[in-house]
Motif scaffolding. Structure first.
Motif, PDB file in Angstrom:
ATOM      1  N   THR A  19     -77.264  -9.518 -80.683  1.00  0.00           N
ATOM      2  CA  THR A  19     -78.350 -10.349 -81.208  1.00  0.00           C
ATOM      3  C   THR A  19     -79.577 -10.150 -80.357  1.00  0.00           C
ATOM      4  OG1 THR A  19     -77.624 -12.217 -79.881  1.00  0.00           O
ATOM      5  CG2 THR A  19     -76.742 -12.065 -82.120  1.00  0.00           C
ATOM      6  N   LEU A  20     -80.747 -10.050 -80.960  1.00  0.00           N
ATOM      7  CA  LEU A  20     -81.998  -9.834 -80.252  1.00  0.00           C
ATOM      8  C   LEU A  20     -82.963 -10.950 -80.623  1.00  0.00           C
ATOM      9  CD1 LEU A  20     -83.821  -8.069 -78.457  1.00  0.00           C
ATOM     10  CD2 LEU A  20     -84.506  -6.848 -80.538  1.00  0.00           C
ATOM     11  N   SER A  21     -83.421 -11.607 -79.634  1.00  0.00           N
ATOM     12  CA  SER A  21     -84.384 -12.696 -79.870  1.00  0.00           C
ATOM     13  C   SER A  21     -85.785 -12.157 -79.632  1.00  0.00           C
ATOM     14  CB  SER A  21     -84.093 -13.866 -78.930  1.00  0.00           C
ATOM     15  OG  SER A  21     -85.066 -14.886 -79.101  1.00  0.00           O
ATOM     16  N   THR A  22     -86.633 -12.242 -80.625  1.00  0.00           N
ATOM     17  CA  THR A  22     -87.994 -11.724 -80.504  1.00  0.00           C
ATOM     18  C   THR A  22     -89.008 -12.806 -80.850  1.00  0.00           C
ATOM     19  OG1 THR A  22     -88.023 -10.955 -82.801  1.00  0.00           O
ATOM     20  CG2 THR A  22     -87.238  -9.383 -81.118  1.00  0.00           C
ATOM     21  N   CYS A  82     -97.060  -9.250 -74.159  1.00  0.00           N
ATOM     22  CA  CYS A  82     -95.825 -10.032 -74.055  1.00  0.00           C
ATOM     23  C   CYS A  82     -95.807 -10.773 -72.727  1.00  0.00           C
ATOM     24  CB  CYS A  82     -94.601  -9.124 -74.152  1.00  0.00           C
ATOM     25  SG  CYS A  82     -94.501  -8.159 -75.680  1.00  0.00           S
ATOM     26  N   ASP A  93     -90.698  -9.386 -70.327  1.00  0.00           N
ATOM     27  CA  ASP A  93     -90.244  -9.090 -71.685  1.00  0.00           C
ATOM     28  C   ASP A  93     -90.687  -7.683 -72.076  1.00  0.00           C
ATOM     29  OD1 ASP A  93     -89.207 -11.603 -71.728  1.00  0.00           O
ATOM     30  OD2 ASP A  93     -90.853 -12.498 -72.892  1.00  0.00           O
ATOM     31  N   THR A 138     -91.335  -4.246 -78.512  1.00  0.00           N
ATOM     32  CA  THR A 138     -90.459  -3.537 -79.445  1.00  0.00           C
ATOM     33  C   THR A 138     -91.219  -2.971 -80.647  1.00  0.00           C
ATOM     34  OG1 THR A 138     -89.992  -5.573 -80.673  1.00  0.00           O
ATOM     35  CG2 THR A 138     -88.507  -5.014 -78.829  1.00  0.00           C
ATOM     36  N   CYS A 167     -92.274  -8.820 -79.365  1.00  0.00           N
ATOM     37  CA  CYS A 167     -91.691  -8.761 -77.998  1.00  0.00           C
ATOM     38  C   CYS A 167     -90.243  -9.205 -78.015  1.00  0.00           C
ATOM     39  CB  CYS A 167     -92.489  -9.671 -77.056  1.00  0.00           C
ATOM     40  SG  CYS A 167     -94.248  -9.276 -76.986  1.00  0.00           S
ATOM     41  N   ALA A 168     -89.402  -8.519 -77.193  1.00  0.00           N
ATOM     42  CA  ALA A 168     -88.001  -8.941 -76.986  1.00  0.00           C
ATOM     43  C   ALA A 168     -87.991 -10.004 -75.895  1.00  0.00           C
ATOM     44  CB  ALA A 168     -87.149  -7.735 -76.572  1.00  0.00           C
ATOM     45  N   ASP A 169     -87.361 -11.117 -76.200  1.00  0.00           N
ATOM     46  CA  ASP A 169     -87.406 -12.258 -75.278  1.00  0.00           C
ATOM     47  C   ASP A 169     -86.262 -12.177 -74.249  1.00  0.00           C
ATOM     48  OD1 ASP A 169     -88.149 -14.616 -74.140  1.00  0.00           O
ATOM     49  OD2 ASP A 169     -87.354 -15.898 -75.746  1.00  0.00           O
ATOM     50  N   ASN A 170     -86.608 -12.086 -72.967  1.00  0.00           N
ATOM     51  CA  ASN A 170     -85.654 -12.143 -71.874  1.00  0.00           C
ATOM     52  C   ASN A 170     -85.816 -13.488 -71.143  1.00  0.00           C
ATOM     53  OD1 ASN A 170     -84.552  -9.541 -72.230  1.00  0.00           O
ATOM     54  ND2 ASN A 170     -86.301  -8.633 -71.153  1.00  0.00           N
TER      55      ASN A 170
END
Length: 235
Positions: free
Chosen positions: A154-157, A178, A182, A185, A227-230
């Motif tokens: 799963t990727l949270s963006t 971003c 982060d 993408t 953006c991919a959320d870290n």
């Protein structure tokens, strides 16, 4: 004529008679005493030496003389001849034990035959030794085979949108960034007119983002970044 005193003495010497004529011969001259002055005439001349008498008896042995001083040692005499071998002597008593000697190590002997297998010994319990030093890094191994595809993650963006209009004619640039940490993408832009000179990802310091630039007559440009959320999560 009476004989003279010299003749009388000579006659006595020749006869060997040990006697003397008493007094002198009566004097024929002068008065006085019937004899001469001393009663003897003058000594006559010595006669010839008589013959050598016989050998006398040997005398007694004289006393031993004193011992003389010790003389110096004489030179060593020549080696004497070897005498005959003597008889074997009686066996002597046993001697005390001698000290352990230190002999020179001899050459290595030949390998002996293999002995029979011994019985299994008891398991020993040794003390754990200290940790050894870290070994040198080994050479890189060959690349392994590709692993099986993993499960769908799963990727949270989230999307960041920025609009820019400088109010003047000319080039307009907009950048959407971003959060720090982060990853970008994807992204894009939106413009009502003009030509887009650049549209793509950018890095500004420690942040990633998306940039679009519009050339020529422009009324503004909108750019957005996906953006991919870290962690920590985007707010």
């Amino acid at each position: 004529m009476a004989p003279s005193t010299v003749a009388i003495a000579d006659a006595i010497h020749r006869s060997g008679v040990d006697s003397a004529v008493p007094y002198g011969v009566p004097s024929q001259h002068g008065d006085g005493d019937q004899y001469g002055d001393d009663g003897y005439g003058d000594d006559g001349k010595g006669g010839d030496r008589g013959p050598e008498g016989p050998q006398g008896k040997p005398g007694h042995d004289g006393h031993d003389g004193k011992h003389g001083k010790k003389g110096p040692q004489g030179p060593q005499g020549p080696q004497g001849k070897q005498g005959p071998q003597g008889a074997q002597g009686a066996q002597g008593a046993q001697g005390a034990n001698g000290k352990d000697g230190k002999g020179v190590q001899g050459p290595q002997g030949a390998q002996g035959a293999q002995g029979a297998q011994g019985a299994n010994g008891k398991d020993g319990e040794g003390v754990q030794g200290p940790q050894g030093a870290q070994g040198a890094q080994g050479a890189q191994g060959a690349q392994g085979a590709q692993g099986a595809q993993g499960a769908q993650g799963t990727l949270s963006t989230y999307t960041v949108t920025v609009f820019n209009d400088d109010g003047e004619t000319g080039d307009v640039t907009a950048i959407a960034l971003c959060d720090t940490g982060d990853f970008i993408t994807g992204g894009g832009y939106q413009s009502s007119n003009g030509n887009i000179g650049f549209n793509g990802p950018v890095v500004s310091g420690s942040q990633q983002g998306w940039q679009a630039r519009q050339n020529g007559e422009a009324q503004g440009v909108t750019v957005y970044a996906i953006c991919a959320d870290n962690p920590p999560p985007h707010v």
